[in-house]
Design a protein around this motif. Structure first.
Motif, PDB file in Angstrom:
ATOM      1  N   VAL A  97     -25.567  36.808  -7.333  1.00  0.00           N
ATOM      2  CA  VAL A  97     -25.533  37.848  -7.727  1.00  0.00           C
ATOM      3  C   VAL A  97     -24.865  38.639  -9.121  1.00  0.00           C
ATOM      4  O   VAL A  97     -24.185  37.785 -10.155  1.00  0.00           O
ATOM      5  N   LYS A  98     -25.674  39.751  -9.079  1.00  0.00           N
ATOM      6  CA  LYS A  98     -25.225  39.799 -10.608  1.00  0.00           C
ATOM      7  C   LYS A  98     -24.521  41.754 -10.204  1.00  0.00           C
ATOM      8  O   LYS A  98     -24.923  41.893  -9.704  1.00  0.00           O
ATOM      9  N   LEU A  99     -24.130  41.331 -11.614  1.00  0.00           N
ATOM     10  CA  LEU A  99     -22.569  42.502 -11.435  1.00  0.00           C
ATOM     11  C   LEU A  99     -22.568  43.326 -12.984  1.00  0.00           C
ATOM     12  O   LEU A  99     -21.619  44.381 -13.101  1.00  0.00           O
ATOM     13  N   CYS A 130     -14.770  42.998 -18.694  1.00  0.00           N
ATOM     14  CA  CYS A 130     -15.774  42.413 -18.916  1.00  0.00           C
ATOM     15  C   CYS A 130     -15.778  41.953 -17.302  1.00  0.00           C
ATOM     16  O   CYS A 130     -15.908  41.071 -16.934  1.00  0.00           O
ATOM     17  N   SER A 131     -17.484  42.095 -17.214  1.00  0.00           N
ATOM     18  CA  SER A 131     -18.051  41.085 -15.935  1.00  0.00           C
ATOM     19  C   SER A 131     -18.410  39.905 -16.391  1.00  0.00           C
ATOM     20  O   SER A 131     -19.056  39.799 -17.352  1.00  0.00           O
ATOM     21  N   ASP A 141     -19.975  33.363 -19.629  1.00  0.00           N
ATOM     22  CA  ASP A 141     -20.741  34.379 -19.558  1.00  0.00           C
ATOM     23  C   ASP A 141     -19.800  35.642 -19.504  1.00  0.00           C
ATOM     24  O   ASP A 141     -19.493  35.555 -17.817  1.00  0.00           O
ATOM     25  N   TYR A 142     -19.864  36.717 -20.544  1.00  0.00           N
ATOM     26  CA  TYR A 142     -19.179  38.347 -19.583  1.00  0.00           C
ATOM     27  C   TYR A 142     -20.423  39.145 -20.110  1.00  0.00           C
ATOM     28  O   TYR A 142     -21.378  39.182 -21.249  1.00  0.00           O
ATOM     29  N   ILE A 149     -21.484  37.758 -24.344  1.00  0.00           N
ATOM     30  CA  ILE A 149     -20.589  37.271 -25.086  1.00  0.00           C
ATOM     31  C   ILE A 149     -20.608  35.937 -24.022  1.00  0.00           C
ATOM     32  O   ILE A 149     -19.936  36.061 -22.955  1.00  0.00           O
ATOM     33  N   VAL A 150     -19.971  34.647 -24.965  1.00  0.00           N
ATOM     34  CA  VAL A 150     -19.978  33.542 -24.121  1.00  0.00           C
ATOM     35  C   VAL A 150     -19.366  32.743 -24.982  1.00  0.00           C
ATOM     36  O   VAL A 150     -18.447  32.321 -25.784  1.00  0.00           O
ATOM     37  N   CYS A 151     -17.759  32.538 -24.050  1.00  0.00           N
ATOM     38  CA  CYS A 151     -16.621  31.974 -24.165  1.00  0.00           C
ATOM     39  C   CYS A 151     -16.686  30.315 -23.942  1.00  0.00           C
ATOM     40  O   CYS A 151     -17.447  29.628 -22.604  1.00  0.00           O
TER      41      CYS A 151
END
Length: 247
Positions: A97-99, A130-131, A141-142, A149-151
């Motif tokens: 799913v792509k948000l 952020c999605s 990922d967000y 951006i990646v936590c």
């Protein structure tokens, strides 16, 4: 609207805004279909749908087709906001799913350490709006307005080590990263952050007043102590105005 970081990396405009940034518009749906032997190219505005090429498992060795349904909302400013894409193969199995859609141009990628993915999820997902994209047990990922951006979880004891530098009378924490917003978006975000109970390191205020680089700015931390600055140039075209600033 421009993404930047303290390491001087920059990219293009914002895309996946929190709910408080979004306009109200109509909803439309479109279908993009492809098969292994014949692919129908998406329109330029939906170039991100080429992620379908990665679905080898769904059609390798045969011509089983896949489809993607997109719910798009046209905001008051005319910018399309994508709420969700669901990609399925011929057998009906959902692949992903792509948000959110990426920002136009060259979306920025920024990875940073966190001490807790759950805390990061609440902060970046719920507070900043952020999605969420891909994730594993070690990272997530967000979409920060269409920029990635990646936590990365690096251990429960991690906290950002701060250094400070004076900027127009403020002790600015470094490293930091963030976005350059419009003035309206800046104040909307400041209100959103304040109402969530996030403490400001540097309160929202106008700096370099009367100068070419006049801008609104604010600083706050994520739960792992990573510093974030969001700013808004009063004259967007002056973001890269070159002149000497007295310390």
């Amino acid at each position: 609207m421009i993404l930047y970081s303290s390491t001087r990396l920059a990219a293009a405009s914002l895309s996946s805004a929190p709910p408080s940034f979004r306009g109200i518009g109509s909803t439309a749906s479109r279908e993009v279909a492809f098969s292994r032997r014949r692919r129908v190219a998406p329109s330029p505005s939906s170039s991100t749908l080429w992620v379908l090429q990665s679905l080898r498992g769904g059609y390798e060795g045969n011509s089983t087709s896949a489809s993607i349904s997109t719910n798009a909302t046209a905001s008051a400013s005319g910018v399309r906001k994508f709420s969700s894409d669901t990609v399925t193969c011929g057998d009906g199995e959902t692949k992903f799913v792509k948000l959110a859609d990426p920002a136009p141009g060259s979306p920025f990628h920024y990875a940073f350490p966190v001490h807790s993915l759950a805390a990061a999820k609440h902060f970046y997902g719920s507070i900043l709006g952020c999605s969420e994209g891909r994730s594993s047990s070690k990272w997530q990922d967000y979409s920060l307005h269409g920029h990635q951006i990646v936590c990365h979880w690096v251990g429960d004891n991690y906290r950002c080590i701060d250094y400070y530098n004076p900027v127009d009378g403020d002790e600015v924490p470094v490293p930091h990263a963030g976005l350059a917003l419009t003035v309206e978006q800046f104040h909307d975000l400041a209100k959103r952050v304040r109402e969530a109970g996030v403490e400001f390191i540097i309160e929202p205020h106008l700096r370099f007043e009367g100068m070419p680089g006049e801008q609104w700015t604010m600083f706050f931390k994520d739960p792992s102590g990573n510093n974030l600055e969001f700013k808004a140039m009063t004259k967007v075209e002056n973001l890269f105005a070159k002149y000497n600033v007295d310390d």
